[in-house]
Design an enzyme around this catalytic site. Structure first.
Site, short mmCIF file in Angstrom:
data_model
loop_
_atom_site.label_atom_id
_atom_site.label_comp_id
_atom_site.label_asym_id
_atom_site.label_seq_id
_atom_site.Cartn_x
_atom_site.Cartn_y
_atom_site.Cartn_z
N LEU A 85 43.47 44.70 32.49
CA LEU A 85 43.67 46.09 31.81
C LEU A 85 43.92 47.18 32.93
CD1 LEU A 85 41.29 45.68 28.66
CD2 LEU A 85 43.65 45.05 28.77
N SER A 86 43.20 47.06 33.94
CA SER A 86 42.99 47.86 34.76
C SER A 86 42.72 47.45 36.23
CB SER A 86 41.78 49.12 34.34
OG SER A 86 41.92 50.15 35.29
N SER A 87 43.43 48.30 37.23
CA SER A 87 43.08 47.75 38.70
C SER A 87 43.00 49.04 39.47
CB SER A 87 44.29 46.78 38.98
OG SER A 87 45.61 47.67 38.98
N THR A 142 40.19 45.16 38.10
CA THR A 142 38.85 45.96 38.05
C THR A 142 38.52 45.69 36.44
OG1 THR A 142 39.85 47.99 37.60
CG2 THR A 142 39.00 47.39 39.85
#
Length: 325
Positions: free
Chosen positions: A95-97, A87
């Site tokens: 960095l983010s999921s 994401t």
């Protein structure tokens, strides 16, 4: 809402129901069936208005605002696939999921949440996990979620509001916890850590449960007091983005050159390598693994005793113990 928007919402409902059936078939909720209703009620697509999938020319973005109808349908179907979704990227780095839903289900059941529990989530991500917790508890104020990146917490806050939830969303270093919202009955991390942060224990009630990714496994700790906790790893593997902040180095790969191919292909052996990376060289780890009949993750545990934290095989006071940071 336009006619096509209605079609997308109908499709989302169908895909969410299919995902719930898929997770249910694996028995993920057998120990705590309340989570089945929770996953059926909370719409994941509201938390992933866009995400990235690997393609032949790098990552390809799928998003709900695409002008192409087929692309929008592909977006909503992907939102309910039982896979992790990237994401947020920066210079090609993840960095983010949004975690794989079946893994989230397994973790939430293992957290053993009870009515009235105060829960801290470390790693806000999209906000989806916080929404599941808030729905399960029936009280948004019992849930606190924290992330280091302001962009992540702001988008999580927006996603949560769109889904009708308003837990506390905090920007900060998750390893330091959120003392102003303590004490907690449960702490769950959705990012990998190198050790168990002492600050978490100090913010827990006695008897609290902590569930955190560590060395490609999921560690479930029982907190005895502010300086003591102990627990074992769950049997299955778990891979998460490392926690950022506080000057902690991100884990690198463990060298496996010279080891038998069979060992290199075994996930339980790679877990042992990751867990003992600062104490055993790969050849020593391989000798131990063979000698102890190729132990799986469930035979390992971690003890926090004052200023000491160590991992162990079978017995906290046994012959196989390795210090953690």
């Amino acid at each position: 809402m336009g006619a096509y928007d209605t079609e997308i919402e109908v499709l989302a409902d169908e895909e969410r129901a299919a995902l719930v059936r898929e997770i249910d078939a694996d028995g993920a909720w057998a120990a705590d069936p309340v989570w089945r209703e929770t996953f059926a009620a909370v719409p994941r697509h509201l938390f992933v208005p866009y995400y990235y999938v690997p393609g032949p020319r790098g990552y390809e973005r799928r998003w709900r605002e695409s002008p192409d109808r087929t692309a929008r349908e592909r977006w909503v179907r992907g939102a309910y696939a039982d896979v992790p979704l990237a994401t947020r990227l920066r210079d090609g780095e993840l960095l983010s999921s949004s975690s794989q839903p079946s893994l989230m289900a397994r973790m939430l059941v293992a957290l053993r949440v009870r009515d009235g529990d105060r829960v801290l989530e470390v790693g806000a991500g999209t906000g989806y996990n916080a929404a599941l917790l808030a729905h399960r508890l029936g009280d948004d104020d019992l849930v606190t979620t924290i992330d280091l990146e302001p962009e992540i917490t702001e988008s999580a806050r927006q996603h949560l509001a769109a889904a009708g939830h308003h837990p506390a969303v905090v920007t900060g270093d998750g390893a330091r916890g959120v003392p102003e919202r303590a004490p907690y009955d449960r702490i769950i991390a959705t990012c990998e850590l190198p050790t168990v942060p002492r600050a978490w224990l100090a913010q827990c009630r006695p008897g609290a449960r902590v569930l955190t990714p560590l060395a490609t496994g999921l560690l479930a700790l029982t907190v005895h007091d502010a300086r003591h906790a102990e627990g074992r790893f769950l049997p299955g593997a778990a891979f998460f983005v490392p926690l950022r902040g506080g000057g902690r180095p991100e884990p690198g790969g463990v060298p496996t050159a010279g080891l038998p191919g069979r060992a290199r292909r075994q996930e339980p052996f790679r877990f042992l390598l990751a867990l003992t990376r600062s104490s055993l060289d790969p050849q020593e780890a391989y000798a131990l693994w063979e000698r102890e009949d190729e132990p799986g993750r469930g035979r390992y545990g971690v003890t926090v005793d004052g200023e000491r934290t160590w991992a162990w095989l079978d017995d906290p006071e046994g012959p196989y113990a390795w210090p953690l940071p």
